[in-house]
Motif scaffolding. Structure first.
Motif, mmCIF file in Angstrom:
data_model
loop_
_atom_site.group_PDB
_atom_site.id
_atom_site.type_symbol
_atom_site.label_atom_id
_atom_site.label_comp_id
_atom_site.label_asym_id
_atom_site.label_seq_id
_atom_site.Cartn_x
_atom_site.Cartn_y
_atom_site.Cartn_z
ATOM 1 N N SER A 90 0.803 -1.213 0.000
ATOM 2 C CA SER A 90 0.000 0.000 0.000
ATOM 3 C C SER A 90 0.839 1.268 0.000
ATOM 4 O O SER A 90 1.874 1.348 0.650
ATOM 5 N N GLY A 91 0.370 2.270 -0.739
ATOM 6 C CA GLY A 91 1.048 3.549 -0.756
ATOM 7 C C GLY A 91 0.323 4.593 0.085
ATOM 8 O O GLY A 91 0.714 5.756 0.120
ATOM 9 N N ALA A 92 -0.745 4.189 0.792
ATOM 10 C CA ALA A 92 -1.523 5.166 1.563
ATOM 11 C C ALA A 92 -0.756 5.606 2.815
ATOM 12 O O ALA A 92 0.027 4.840 3.372
ATOM 13 N N ASP A 93 -0.992 6.843 3.230
ATOM 14 C CA ASP A 93 -0.368 7.372 4.442
ATOM 15 C C ASP A 93 -1.166 6.869 5.649
ATOM 16 O O ASP A 93 -2.344 7.215 5.811
ATOM 17 N N PRO A 94 -0.542 6.074 6.522
ATOM 18 C CA PRO A 94 -1.292 5.433 7.607
ATOM 19 C C PRO A 94 -1.835 6.414 8.650
ATOM 20 O O PRO A 94 -2.862 6.137 9.269
ATOM 21 N N VAL A 95 -1.175 7.554 8.834
ATOM 22 C CA VAL A 95 -1.654 8.465 9.879
ATOM 23 C C VAL A 95 -2.641 9.507 9.345
ATOM 24 O O VAL A 95 -3.221 10.271 10.110
ATOM 25 N N ARG A 99 -10.147 10.028 3.620
ATOM 26 C CA ARG A 99 -10.469 11.210 2.827
ATOM 27 C C ARG A 99 -9.226 12.053 2.546
ATOM 28 O O ARG A 99 -9.006 12.495 1.410
ATOM 29 N N GLU A 100 -8.399 12.247 3.575
ATOM 30 C CA GLU A 100 -7.181 13.053 3.378
ATOM 31 C C GLU A 100 -6.258 12.425 2.339
ATOM 32 O O GLU A 100 -5.668 13.127 1.507
ATOM 33 N N ASN A 101 -6.142 11.102 2.380
ATOM 34 C CA ASN A 101 -5.309 10.423 1.391
ATOM 35 C C ASN A 101 -5.809 10.706 -0.026
ATOM 36 O O ASN A 101 -5.023 11.017 -0.924
ATOM 37 N N LEU A 102 -7.122 10.596 -0.207
ATOM 38 C CA LEU A 102 -7.694 10.823 -1.538
ATOM 39 C C LEU A 102 -7.537 12.274 -1.973
ATOM 40 O O LEU A 102 -7.234 12.569 -3.132
ATOM 41 N N GLN A 103 -7.717 13.203 -1.011
ATOM 42 C CA GLN A 103 -7.586 14.622 -1.352
ATOM 43 C C GLN A 103 -6.159 14.955 -1.781
ATOM 44 O O GLN A 103 -5.944 15.646 -2.774
ATOM 45 N N ARG A 135 -11.583 8.194 9.500
ATOM 46 C CA ARG A 135 -10.682 7.427 10.368
ATOM 47 C C ARG A 135 -9.287 7.331 9.780
ATOM 48 O O ARG A 135 -9.113 7.284 8.559
ATOM 49 N N GLN A 136 -8.292 7.267 10.673
ATOM 50 C CA GLN A 136 -6.918 7.098 10.208
ATOM 51 C C GLN A 136 -6.779 5.738 9.522
ATOM 52 O O GLN A 136 -7.328 4.735 9.992
ATOM 53 N N VAL A 137 -6.016 5.725 8.458
ATOM 54 C CA VAL A 137 -5.887 4.522 7.641
ATOM 55 C C VAL A 137 -5.243 3.369 8.404
ATOM 56 O O VAL A 137 -5.519 2.200 8.127
ATOM 57 N N LYS A 138 -4.417 3.696 9.403
ATOM 58 C CA LYS A 138 -3.736 2.608 10.127
ATOM 59 C C LYS A 138 -4.723 1.704 10.863
ATOM 60 O O LYS A 138 -4.390 0.573 11.190
ATOM 61 N N GLY A 139 -5.971 2.179 11.067
ATOM 62 C CA GLY A 139 -6.978 1.340 11.710
ATOM 63 C C GLY A 139 -7.832 0.538 10.726
ATOM 64 O O GLY A 139 -8.704 -0.209 11.140
ATOM 65 N N TYR A 140 -7.557 0.679 9.432
ATOM 66 C CA TYR A 140 -8.365 -0.022 8.417
ATOM 67 C C TYR A 140 -8.034 -1.515 8.397
ATOM 68 O O TYR A 140 -6.899 -1.922 8.650
ATOM 69 N N SER A 141 -9.029 -2.318 8.013
ATOM 70 C CA SER A 141 -8.777 -3.747 7.762
ATOM 71 C C SER A 141 -8.019 -3.883 6.442
ATOM 72 O O SER A 141 -7.948 -2.921 5.656
ATOM 73 N N GLY A 142 -7.485 -5.080 6.191
ATOM 74 C CA GLY A 142 -6.763 -5.323 4.941
ATOM 75 C C GLY A 142 -7.611 -5.022 3.713
ATOM 76 O O GLY A 142 -7.139 -4.417 2.750
ATOM 77 N N GLY A 143 -8.871 -5.438 3.771
ATOM 78 C CA GLY A 143 -9.762 -5.224 2.634
ATOM 79 C C GLY A 143 -10.038 -3.748 2.400
ATOM 80 O O GLY A 143 -10.038 -3.271 1.259
#
Ligand SMILES: Nc1ncnc2c1ncn2[C@@H]1O[C@H](COP(=O)(O)OP(=O)(O)O)[C@@H](O)[C@H]1O
Ligand SMILES: [Mg+2]
Length: 337
Positions: A90-95, A99-103, A135-143
């Motif tokens: 994943s290239g998403a920023d975990p913190v 929405r912030e990642n997409l923006q 929510r912060q991405v670091k709390g997301y499930s794998g899916g």
């Protein structure tokens, strides 16, 4: 078949890494626009390396490639604007939040204001992330993380989307959900998708065409129906007491494939894998033929053709062996990619 220029075209890509690692040994890929193409192969086959070259993140030693009509070496900037990339990790920023990642991603591609806002909402909805948007991405499930990764790759409405192992590491439920998402994307007008996977079932389900990759090259390519069609019938595996020499193999293979309903005999050490219309019906005849040839048999089993059988046929060795080798080389070179 379309007469438009291919969305992806790679010819004879060669890529070596220090330490004499040949990641690609003459890779050819052609993807027609608006289709889903699957690169299927075991760990270490060269799938990610191919994706990296096509997405301008790595340079080939030689060979040529164009994506969306642009040469990856001469016009990497044009290629980058035309593509979306979902890397293997994943290239998403975990913190940051979803929405912030997409923006952020949207701004990197020059979207702003109401247009950006609309696009982000649309993607959050589409990938059922609206409730998790704050929510912060670091709390997301794998899916969820994988769905966000795909959304990030789509922010700027690319023509060609690269998905490198989109479901590896997901549990079966999240994998099925991701398959549905990808199948829906494939219905989007004009979007071309190149995905890599080491799951036959995944390629089978999602890709209109599949290229099976082994050791940095395509060993066979076709529609899933073509590939499965080659394997119609049952596989009969016969375990021999002793390995058979080259000359014996030719003779035996001739004798076995002359039996009614028997189409092919492949040798692998002390094992013969036979393809037969009806495996159970073929066993007595097979055992009889082997006995007449003076070949000792230890066991015979009947199975539906598996990915192993596809691989053995086209790559000359078992998929499980290839996966084990790939895993070893990943450990030796010390990297997760
Ligand atoms: N940066 C690198 N440095 C050294 N070897 C690499 C590097 N990237 C990939 N390789 C090697 O190249 C081969 C192909 O790797 P890769 O393209 O990641 O395969 P796949 O994605 O199919 O698992 C493997 O043997 C791998 O170990
Ligand atoms: Mg990979």
């Amino acid at each position: 078949m379309s007469t438009r220029a291919p969305a992806v075209e790679a010819r004879q890509l060669i890529k070596t890494y220090p330490g004499d690692v040949t990641a690609l040994g003459g890779m050819d890929v052609t993807v027609e626009p608006g289709t889903v193409f699957g690169l299927l192969g075991p760990n270490g086959a060269g799938k990610s390396t191919t994706v990296k070259i096509l997405t301008t993140l790595a340079r080939p030693d030689s060979g040529i490639a164009t994506v969306a009509g642009h040469d990856v070496l001469r016009h990497p900037d044009r290629v980058r604007r035309a593509i979306g990339v979902v890397a293997q990790s994943s290239g998403a920023d975990p913190v940051a939040t979803g929405r912030e990642n997409l923006q952020l991603q949207g701004r990197l591609y020059g979207l702003k204001g109401a247009g950006l806002h609309r696009r982000v909402d649309e993607l959050l909805d589409r990938f059922t992330l609206a409730d998790a948007a704050k929510r912060q991405v670091k709390g997301y499930s794998g899916g969820m993380l994988r769905r966000l990764d795909v959304a990030l790759g789509l922010v700027h409405r690319p023509e060609v989307l690269f998905l490198d192992e989109p479901t590896t590491g997901l549990d079966p439920e999240a994998r099925t959900a991701m398959w549905d998402e990808i199948a829906r994307l494939a219905g989007d007008e004009g979007l071309t998708i190149l995905l890599t996977t080491h799951y036959l079932e995944e390629a089978d389900r999602l890709a209109e065409r599949i290229a099976i990759v082994d050791r940095g090259r395509v060993v066979v390519e076709g529609t899933p129906d073509d590939l499965k069609g080659e394997l119609r019938g049952d596989a009969v595996h016969v375990e021999l007491r002793d390995a058979v020499g080259e000359a014996g193999r030719t003779l035996l293979s001739g004798a076995l494939t002359r039996l009614p309903g028997v189409h092919e005999a492949l040798f692998d050490g002390r094992r013969i894998s036979v393809r037969a219309d009806d495996g159970a019906a073929a066993v007595p005849a097979l055992l009889g033929a082997l006995e007449r040839a003076g070949v000792g048999v230890v066991a015979a089993t009947v199975a539906r053709p598996s990915l192993d059988d596809v691989y053995l046929r086209y790559a000359g060795r078992r998929y499980s062996e290839a996966e084990a080798e790939g895993a070893d080389s990943l450990v030796l070179t010390g990297g997760a990619r």
